[in-house]
Write an enzyme that holds these catalytic residues in place. Structure first.
Site, PDB file in Angstrom:
ATOM      1  N   HIS A   1       0.904  -0.586  -0.043  1.00  0.00           N
ATOM      2  CA  HIS A   1      -0.038   0.103   0.014  1.00  0.00           C
ATOM      3  C   HIS A   1       0.415   1.160   0.090  1.00  0.00           C
ATOM      4  CE1 HIS A   1      -2.860   3.468   1.720  1.00  0.00           C
ATOM      5  NE2 HIS A   1      -2.206   3.593   2.148  1.00  0.00           N
TER       6      HIS A   1
ATOM      7  N   ASP B   1       6.573  22.880 -26.294  1.00  0.00           N
ATOM      8  CA  ASP B   1       6.462  21.032 -25.562  1.00  0.00           C
ATOM      9  C   ASP B   1       7.487  21.137 -24.916  1.00  0.00           C
ATOM     10  OD1 ASP B   1       6.030  18.254 -25.345  1.00  0.00           O
ATOM     11  OD2 ASP B   1       5.574  17.987 -27.254  1.00  0.00           O
TER      12      ASP B   1
ATOM     13  N   TRP C   1       7.149   0.495   3.700  1.00  0.00           N
ATOM     14  CA  TRP C   1       7.549   0.355   2.626  1.00  0.00           C
ATOM     15  C   TRP C   1       8.617   1.166   3.115  1.00  0.00           C
ATOM     16  CZ3 TRP C   1       8.683   5.589   1.057  1.00  0.00           C
ATOM     17  CH2 TRP C   1       8.518   6.532   1.935  1.00  0.00           C
TER      18      TRP C   1
ATOM     19  N   SER D   1      12.647   6.464 -13.875  1.00  0.00           N
ATOM     20  CA  SER D   1      11.715   7.310 -14.628  1.00  0.00           C
ATOM     21  C   SER D   1      11.366   9.537 -13.430  1.00  0.00           C
ATOM     22  CB  SER D   1      10.379   6.804 -14.429  1.00  0.00           C
ATOM     23  OG  SER D   1       9.457   7.595 -14.542  1.00  0.00           O
ATOM     24  N   SER D   2      12.271   8.453 -12.392  1.00  0.00           N
ATOM     25  CA  SER D   2      11.667  10.230 -11.915  1.00  0.00           C
ATOM     26  C   SER D   2      12.631  11.042 -11.994  1.00  0.00           C
ATOM     27  CB  SER D   2      11.962   9.954 -10.205  1.00  0.00           C
ATOM     28  OG  SER D   2      10.661   9.127 -10.120  1.00  0.00           O
TER      29      SER D   2
ATOM     30  N   HIS E   1      12.863  12.024   3.754  1.00  0.00           N
ATOM     31  CA  HIS E   1      12.234  13.029   4.045  1.00  0.00           C
ATOM     32  C   HIS E   1      12.381  14.223   2.467  1.00  0.00           C
ATOM     33  CE1 HIS E   1      10.739  16.075   7.163  1.00  0.00           C
ATOM     34  NE2 HIS E   1      11.037  16.265   6.466  1.00  0.00           N
TER      35      HIS E   1
ATOM     36  N   GLU F   1      11.854  13.385   0.179  1.00  0.00           N
ATOM     37  CA  GLU F   1      10.631  12.360  -0.712  1.00  0.00           C
ATOM     38  C   GLU F   1       9.565  13.410  -0.113  1.00  0.00           C
ATOM     39  OE1 GLU F   1      10.570  10.266  -3.475  1.00  0.00           O
ATOM     40  OE2 GLU F   1       8.324  10.066  -3.170  1.00  0.00           O
TER      41      GLU F   1
ATOM     42  N   TYR G   1       8.565  16.077   1.285  1.00  0.00           N
ATOM     43  CA  TYR G   1       8.514  17.393   0.100  1.00  0.00           C
ATOM     44  C   TYR G   1       8.126  17.572  -1.470  1.00  0.00           C
ATOM     45  CZ  TYR G   1       9.365  19.187   5.247  1.00  0.00           C
ATOM     46  OH  TYR G   1       9.661  18.540   6.349  1.00  0.00           O
TER      47      TYR G   1
ATOM     48  N   SER H   1      -1.882  27.213  -4.371  1.00  0.00           N
ATOM     49  CA  SER H   1      -1.451  28.415  -5.237  1.00  0.00           C
ATOM     50  C   SER H   1      -1.923  29.773  -5.973  1.00  0.00           C
ATOM     51  CB  SER H   1       0.178  29.039  -4.371  1.00  0.00           C
ATOM     52  OG  SER H   1       0.330  28.575  -3.887  1.00  0.00           O
TER      53      SER H   1
ATOM     54  N   HIS I   1      14.776  11.935  12.139  1.00  0.00           N
ATOM     55  CA  HIS I   1      13.751  13.016  12.451  1.00  0.00           C
ATOM     56  C   HIS I   1      12.853  11.783  12.758  1.00  0.00           C
ATOM     57  CE1 HIS I   1      11.829  15.701   9.983  1.00  0.00           C
ATOM     58  NE2 HIS I   1      11.347  14.019  10.140  1.00  0.00           N
ATOM     59  N   HIS I   2      13.336  11.108  11.883  1.00  0.00           N
ATOM     60  CA  HIS I   2      12.683   9.440  11.781  1.00  0.00           C
ATOM     61  C   HIS I   2      12.976   8.473  12.448  1.00  0.00           C
ATOM     62  CE1 HIS I   2      10.102  10.883   7.932  1.00  0.00           C
ATOM     63  NE2 HIS I   2      11.415  11.488   7.526  1.00  0.00           N
TER      64      HIS I   2
ATOM     65  N   THR J   1       6.390  26.753   6.193  1.00  0.00           N
ATOM     66  CA  THR J   1       5.547  26.264   5.886  1.00  0.00           C
ATOM     67  C   THR J   1       3.989  26.918   6.524  1.00  0.00           C
ATOM     68  OG1 THR J   1       6.044  24.869   6.238  1.00  0.00           O
ATOM     69  CG2 THR J   1       4.142  24.318   6.615  1.00  0.00           C
TER      70      THR J   1
ATOM     71  N   LYS K   1       3.596  30.023   3.950  1.00  0.00           N
ATOM     72  CA  LYS K   1       3.117  29.749   3.518  1.00  0.00           C
ATOM     73  C   LYS K   1       1.122  29.516   4.121  1.00  0.00           C
ATOM     74  CE  LYS K   1       5.145  27.255  -0.075  1.00  0.00           C
ATOM     75  NZ  LYS K   1       4.594  27.595  -1.208  1.00  0.00           N
TER      76      LYS K   1
ATOM     77  N   ARG L   1       1.905   0.930  14.477  1.00  0.00           N
ATOM     78  CA  ARG L   1       1.776   0.782  13.446  1.00  0.00           C
ATOM     79  C   ARG L   1       1.750  -0.878  13.172  1.00  0.00           C
ATOM     80  NH1 ARG L   1       5.980   4.180   9.818  1.00  0.00           N
ATOM     81  NH2 ARG L   1       4.563   3.598   8.616  1.00  0.00           N
TER      82      ARG L   1
END
Lengths: 372, 525
Positions: free
Chosen positions: B77, B106, B142, B169-170, B253, B255, B257, B268, B302-303, B328, B331, B450
């Site tokens: 998932h 293009d 994951w 690809s990315s 991390h 990722e 963002y 925006s 921090h993870h 943040t 924003k 979890r």
């Protein structure tokens, strides 16, 4: 209509009352150590700050949504960019953050202070149970889930401490600084008891530590907190905090128990095939059954069957070596932490059970000979 | 889909029709469409997996699945939603919108664009078919932490290859986006005149280029640990399991963002349009986005506050993480200041944007709670974290994707979508999202870890509620499919400008735009 409303109101009140009763369903568990209390207070403080910010920010947004709608006749003004406003809303959050960081910093420093413990316990994570060694008192034991299979599978009603109960809890004295050293045998686990305010990863090949000092006697429950494979959800932690005198009595009791086991498991005595099988069934049930299953059939695709297995029915030394060193890249870890008798018994059991009929006993000496 | 593109513009003669059109296409609009459909498909697959695992969690006890299969469900998932649904959706938006928003004909590398899309379906096939190999899909989460991931069966290898392919690809997509934005802007469109969506994607693309190779490195080391006897993460061989986490989160991390900055961009665009008022602080938005991107490289640990790092490291990562709240906040304040004294209407895109600001901010608040190391140590690996990241990834990224779709789909198809359907989709999603995820804060605070297939009895009520909410949320997404299909097939003709307050080059083009646009660059004053 009114009676309907009244009933609805009564139901809502009842719901709130149950909510109050089960307060620990909504918030951090009642803290039992100084660190847990500091964490609890930090969390409460931050929640109040957040609530204040929430009210201000979303109050403004809601006001704007209500009064600055085209449908309410609002005409769009075209203002934008205002350096003063932008500096203000950068600086104010910064100051609030400093206010939050200060108490957090103090707590971090005291959490990390594991010096001068009264008692040191090594907690080792295994797939899927905990092993404990009391370093001063020389006590060692394993602690596994004690919830019966039937409760998990819904064949029996679930008990009060469903999934958070163990056969051998960790017993500690109250009011003493207990240092927990964590490590693991196979993958990363995490030793977590919420009410004590500690969670520490247990990492194979590395040693980490943390500490707690329990205020009052009681039973505190936690769980492994790091995904560690199939039975990650089934390796709870139970800490029983008792008065120091009771703790001393417990230590004595454990020592006697260990001595008895040592006699019963004396590797030098003559072990018959039946003795080994009987002892082996117990060892199998607490160490092997999670993967290879009680039927010896394993789980197809994930965990191999032992019944009819080539290795189990092959030369005994190969099986002993495999159990001692594990199989890299699989969930089959090294079981060299078990005693010669336990290993000999479990291996004998697998070689003479289900469809396996080697008729051959593996002796503690066989195991000892293959240990490096 | 085919029909919608076949009518209205007659310049199709020079490219193949039928399926070959899609396989060979180098047109940014076609590729954008492919990305969006791909991501929607993966969203449904990932969603079904989520509902399967919520089914097991409906009640205490093991009812539906075995624990090992449950772990496969949570793992896949996560992987499918992150790499298959959210990321490709934003690339789809980038493909459709960036050339039209900067006045380019293009993307810069049109053939590479085709290749970066067509790498994705094989990766998706690897991921999905891994359920059917011996041992099933990877069940290591994951985050695929070693050494648990070295224990996994061949499903893990398929996932590693899928990650490699999606990473390639990315990176290609990002190089394309950076080159397009830096070199192909219409005359007069200076950097500080670019629409914010373009800005956020420029920054996102740099993040992707910086961190996807790091992930590729991590999974390659994992692969060699698994098969070629290396010991990068094996302590017995001199390696370090914690090193995997450091490398993973150095990717992970930023990722996070990567998945939220384009969402900021979309919101925006939407808010000023429907407030009929320019964005309050354009340049501060650009600086805030850049600051978030830079800070994202120094907060990864921090993870992993519970791995046991020195107090100094915990303090550093806590302070750095807390700092992210400042840009943040800037924003959110900017969006609200944009609404302030505007003349707002609440068509579906605006509803999603307001919903985004409201619910994403709650995810931001819990992020602040989690930044406080001592509190994080209590909450790490609990349902509180699950609630937090779904508030920012579902209510953040996904809500913005929906908002962006309703905002631009009249431009893409030439038809207005069904407003009533859109509003139903919004309100049902909003309600069921909160029913699903809000209770998880409580379960987590009370101590529910979890990634567990079964739980103690005190968590039963909230889990039941979450499962009910999850099914409601899942079903509500069928309304989205309906709304999109209906819009493609017909509907009220969309005007060029579509929205009264819309500004920007894409709104100067006809709806739908011709197959090739801005062959002569417009001049921006």
């Amino acid at each position: 209509m009114t009676s309907k409303l009244a009933r609805l109101f009564a139901a809502a009140m009842a719901l709130m009352a149950t909510g109050m009763a089960g307060a620990n369903q909504y918030n951090l568990q009642v803290p039992q150590t100084i660190i847990a209390r500091e964490i609890y207070d930090l969390h409460t403080l931050i929640m109040w700050i957040i609530l204040a910010i929430f009210v201000v920010v979303f109050g403004a947004m809601t006001y704007s949504i209500i009064y600055h709608r085209k449908a309410a006749g609002a005409k769009a003004e075209q203002f934008h960019e205002n350096t003063t406003v932008e500096i203000v809303w950068t600086v104010i959050p910064f100051i609030i953050l400093i206010g939050m960081a200060y108490p957090a910093t103090k707590t971090i420093i005291s959490m990390k202070d594991t010096s001068n413990p009264d008692l040191t316990i090594k907690a080792t994570g295994y797939q899927w149970k905990w092993g404990y060694d009391y370093l001063q008192d020389g006590i060692s034991f394993y602690s596994s889930l004690s919830t019966p299979r039937d409760q998990i599978e819904g064949k029996a009603p679930k008990g009060e401490h469903y999934l958070v109960e163990v056969d051998n809890p960790v017993v500690v004295p109250v009011g003493k600084k207990v240092r927990i050293i964590t490590t693991a045998n196979d993958v990363i686990h995490a030793w977590w008891v919420p009410a004590l305010g500690i969670k520490q990863d247990a990492i194979p090949g590395f040693v980490r530590d943390t500490w707690f000092k329990v205020d009052k006697a009681g039973t505190y429950r936690g769980q492994c907190a790091e995904l560690c494979g199939k039975d990650h959800g089934f390796m709870p932690i139970v800490v029983e905090a008792v008065e120091p005198e009771k703790y001393a009595a417990w230590v004595q009791n454990q020592k006697v128990k260990m001595a008895k086991t040592a006699v019963a498991d004396d590797p030098s005595k003559a072990w018959s095939l039946d003795d080994l099988k009987a002892r082996g069934e117990k060892v199998y049930a607490s160490n092997c059954v999670a993967c290879h299953q009680a039927t010896g059939m394993g789980v197809p695709g994930a965990f191999p069957a032992l019944s009819g297995s080539k290795i189990v029915n092959g030369p005994k030394n190969e099986q002993i070596a495999l159990v001692l060193s594990g199989k890299p890249g699989t969930a089959m870890q090294s079981f060299k932490h078990l005693s010669d008798v336990e290993l000999a018994a479990a291996i004998t059991y697998t070689r003479n059970n289900w469809n396996n009929k080697t008729g051959e006993a593996v002796t503690p000496a066989d195991v000892k000979a293959l240990r490096k | 889909m085919e029909a919608a593109h076949a009518h209205g513009h007659g310049d199709h003669a020079h490219h193949p029709a039928g399926i070959m059109r899609w396989i060979q296409t180098t047109n940014h609009k076609d590729i954008g469409t492919l990305y969006l459909w791909f991501s929607f498909t993966m969203f449904i697959v990932g969603g079904v997996l989520a509902l399967m695992l919520r089914m097991e969690l409906f009640q205490p006890g093991m009812q539906v699945w075995q624990p090992e299969f449950f772990n496969q469900l949570t793992t896949m998932h996560g992987l499918i939603m992150v790499f298959g649904a959210i990321m490709p959706a934003f690339v789809g938006f980038a493909n459709w919108q960036i050339p039209m928003m900067i006045g380019a004909p293009d993307m810069a590398f049109a053939r590479m664009n085709n290749w970066s899309f067509w790498l994705l379906p094989p990766a998706a096939i690897l991921l999905v078919t891994s359920f059917f190999v011996p041992g099933g899909a990877t069940a290591a989460g994951w985050t695929i932490y070693a050494p648990l991931s070295t224990q996994m069966g061949p499903g893990m290898d398929l996932a590693i290859f899928a990650l490699h392919i999606m990473g390639a690809s990315s990176i290609m997509g990002s190089i394309n986006i950076v080159t397009t934005i830096l070199n192909m802007r219409a005359p007069g469109m200076t950097m500080m005149k670019m629409p914010l969506f373009v800005w956020t994607w420029l920054i996102t693309a740099y993040l992707l280029i910086a961190v996807m190779p790091v992930l590729a490195g991590a999974v390659t080391m994992l692969l060699t640990d698994r098969h070629f006897g290396t010991n990068f993460f094996n302590a017995a061989g001199g390696g370090d399991p914690v090193m995997f986490q450091h490398i993973f989160w150095f990717f992970g991390h930023p990722e996070v963002y990567i998945m939220i900055l384009p969402a900021f961009g979309i919101v925006s665009q939407i808010v000023p349009t429907f407030a009929r008022k320019p964005l309050f602080g354009y340049s501060s938005m650009v600086y805030a986005t850049s600051s978030i991107a830079i800070l994202s490289f120094i907060v990864w640990a921090h993870h992993m506050f519970t791995v046991g790092m020195p107090a100094q490291a915990q303090l550093f990562f806590m302070y750095a993480t807390m700092l992210i709240a400042v840009p943040t906040g800037v924003k959110v304040f900017n969006w609200i200041a944009t609404m302030w004294k505007g003349s707002m209407t609440f068509e579906t895109p605006m509803l999603w944007a307001c919903g985004f600001i409201f619910v994403f901010s709650m995810g931001g608040f819990t992020g602040l709670v989690l930044a406080i190391t001592p509190v994080d140590i209590q909450l790490q690996d609990t349902y509180y974290v699950v609630a937090h990241f779904h508030y920012v990834l579902v209510a953040g990224s996904l809500f913005a994707i929906f908002g962006g779709t309703y905002y631009w789909i009249p431009k893409w198809t030439g038809h207005m979508y069904d407003e009533a359907l859109g509003k139903w989709h919004f309100w049902l999603s909003m309600i069921f999202f909160n029913v699903t995820f809000f209770p998880m804060h409580f379960s987590g605070l009370a101590g529910m870890p979890r990634r567990i297939p079964d739980y103690a009895l005190q968590f039963a009520d909230f889990n039941m509620l979450s499962t009910v909410g999850a099914f409601g949320f899942g079903l509500a997404q069928l309304l989205f499919l309906w709304a999109v299909l209906k819009c493609i097939r017909g509907g009220k003709k969309a005007t060029d400008q579509t929205w009264e307050g819309a500004e920007g080059l894409e709104w100067t083009l006809p709806s739908p735009p011709p197959y090739h646009t801005f062959e002569t660059p417009p001049v921006v004053k």
